[in-house]
Structure formats: structure tokens, C-alpha cells
Design a protein around this motif. Structure first.
Motif, short mmCIF file in Angstrom:
data_model
loop_
_atom_site.label_atom_id
_atom_site.label_comp_id
_atom_site.label_asym_id
_atom_site.label_seq_id
_atom_site.Cartn_x
_atom_site.Cartn_y
_atom_site.Cartn_z
N ARG A 1 4.42 13.59 -2.33
CA ARG A 1 5.54 14.49 -2.01
C ARG A 1 5.29 15.14 -0.67
O ARG A 1 6.20 15.50 0.04
N ARG A 2 4.00 15.32 -0.34
CA ARG A 2 3.59 15.76 0.99
C ARG A 2 2.84 14.60 1.63
O ARG A 2 2.28 13.77 0.91
N PRO A 3 2.78 14.53 2.95
CA PRO A 3 2.06 13.41 3.58
C PRO A 3 0.63 13.29 3.04
O PRO A 3 -0.12 14.27 3.00
N THR A 4 0.29 12.09 2.61
CA THR A 4 -1.01 11.83 2.02
C THR A 4 -1.57 10.54 2.61
O THR A 4 -0.87 9.53 2.70
N ALA A 5 -2.83 10.55 3.02
CA ALA A 5 -3.47 9.38 3.61
C ALA A 5 -3.72 8.31 2.54
O ALA A 5 -3.97 8.62 1.37
N VAL A 6 -3.65 7.06 2.97
CA VAL A 6 -3.88 5.93 2.07
C VAL A 6 -5.21 6.06 1.35
O VAL A 6 -5.30 5.84 0.14
N VAL A 7 -6.24 6.46 2.07
CA VAL A 7 -7.56 6.60 1.45
C VAL A 7 -7.56 7.66 0.36
O VAL A 7 -8.24 7.52 -0.66
N GLU A 8 -6.77 8.72 0.53
CA GLU A 8 -6.67 9.76 -0.50
C GLU A 8 -5.95 9.21 -1.74
O GLU A 8 -6.33 9.54 -2.87
N PRO B 1 2.23 -1.40 7.20
CA PRO B 1 1.48 -0.71 8.25
C PRO B 1 0.33 0.15 7.74
O PRO B 1 0.04 1.17 8.31
N PHE B 2 -0.32 -0.26 6.68
CA PHE B 2 -1.27 0.63 6.02
C PHE B 2 -2.72 0.41 6.44
O PHE B 2 -3.28 -0.64 6.18
N ASP B 3 -3.30 1.43 7.10
CA ASP B 3 -4.74 1.47 7.26
C ASP B 3 -5.20 2.71 6.52
O ASP B 3 -4.40 3.38 5.86
N LEU B 4 -6.46 3.04 6.59
CA LEU B 4 -6.99 4.12 5.76
C LEU B 4 -6.37 5.48 6.04
O LEU B 4 -6.26 6.31 5.15
N VAL B 5 -5.96 5.73 7.29
CA VAL B 5 -5.45 7.06 7.64
C VAL B 5 -3.93 7.12 7.74
O VAL B 5 -3.38 8.16 8.09
N GLY C 1 -7.49 -2.02 -1.04
CA GLY C 1 -6.67 -3.24 -0.95
C GLY C 1 -5.58 -3.28 -2.00
O GLY C 1 -4.44 -3.69 -1.72
N ILE C 2 -5.90 -2.85 -3.20
CA ILE C 2 -4.90 -2.82 -4.28
C ILE C 2 -3.85 -1.76 -3.98
O ILE C 2 -2.65 -1.99 -4.15
N VAL C 3 -4.29 -0.61 -3.50
CA VAL C 3 -3.36 0.47 -3.18
C VAL C 3 -2.41 0.02 -2.06
O VAL C 3 -1.22 0.32 -2.09
N ARG C 4 -2.92 -0.70 -1.08
CA ARG C 4 -2.05 -1.21 -0.01
C ARG C 4 -0.94 -2.09 -0.56
O ARG C 4 0.20 -2.04 -0.10
N ILE C 5 -1.26 -2.91 -1.55
CA ILE C 5 -0.24 -3.77 -2.17
C ILE C 5 0.79 -2.92 -2.89
O ILE C 5 2.01 -3.13 -2.75
#
Length: 122
Positions: free
Chosen positions: A62-69, A33-37, A79-83
Motif C-alpha cells: 500500500r506504501r512503496p515497498t522494495a522487492v527485497v522487503e 523491471p524488478f531488481d532488489l531495490v 526469484g519467485i517474488v519477481r514472478i
């Protein structure tokens, strides 16, 4: 310097390295379910022998962090981070949620009405 020990200004996006990080995969899982936010939260501590990027993600989230961060901190393409996140989600090491506003987080309609009346009176 990033948690993986690399400086963000010296990104290593060579195809060989990215291929190695993802095991040759070019897309995250179909249920990812990963988009940028999307907010990612670690559900466990890193385990010995884990891939260094997985370890860095678990420490960072450890704390909520956005995919883009996460992508920015690791100096990797989203794209690599989503994988990588899909791998961790599949093993239950992270949870992910979209930061949608719920009915409980919206202001009281009466307060909004009072603010609107006040603005009109200005």
C-alpha cells in the motif's frame, strides 16, 4: 508472523510449493523491471479468489515497498517474488519504479558548495 500466516523461521521452499506458486515458471516476464531495490506500489485492493501471496503483496505494498522487503516478508526467494510481481504488474494491480535520484531530489549546488567551503575551513 508474515501476512500469509507463516512464520519467517519456518520457510517452506519445497520445490512442489514453489512450482505451484509460479505455475511452473522459472523467470519473470521479459518486461518485468524488478531488481532488489525496485519500489512496488499496489494500485488496487485484493480481489476475492486471488492467490494468497498476491493478496499479501497488495496489502504489503500500500506504501512503496522494495522487492527485497516483499521477499523477506513472504519468506520466499527473490526469484519467485519477481514472478509473482510480474503477474500483478501484467494485470495493472501494481506499479514499479526504481528509486533513482532525479534532478529535483538533488541538493542545490550552491548549498553543496557552501558545505564544502565550511568543511575546508574546519
Amino acid at each position: 508472523m508474515s501476512p500469509t500466516g507463516r512464520s519467517g523461521s519456518h520457510r517452506d521452499e519445497s520445490p512442489d510449493r514453489l512450482y505451484t506458486l509460479t505455475g511452473g515458471r522459472t523467470r519473470s516476464g521479459p518486461d518485468a523491471p524488478f531488481d532488489l531495490v525496485t519500489l512496488v506500489v499496489a494500485e488496487s485492493e485484493p480481489a476475492p479468489g486471488m492467490q494468497s501471496e498476491h493478496t499479501a503483496i497488495l496489502r504489503m505494498c500500500r506504501r512503496p515497498t522494495a522487492v527485497v522487503e516483499v521477499a523477506a516478508e513472504l519468506a520466499l526467494p527473490v526469484g519467485i517474488v519477481r514472478i509473482l510481481l510480474s503477474d500483478l504488474l501484467g494485470t495493472g494491480r501494481i506499479s514499479a519504479r526504481h528509486p533513482r535520484a532525479s534532478a529535483h531530489s538533488l541538493p542545490d549546488p550552491d548549498i553543496l558548495e557552501q558545505v564544502l567551503v565550511g568543511l575546508r575551513n574546519l
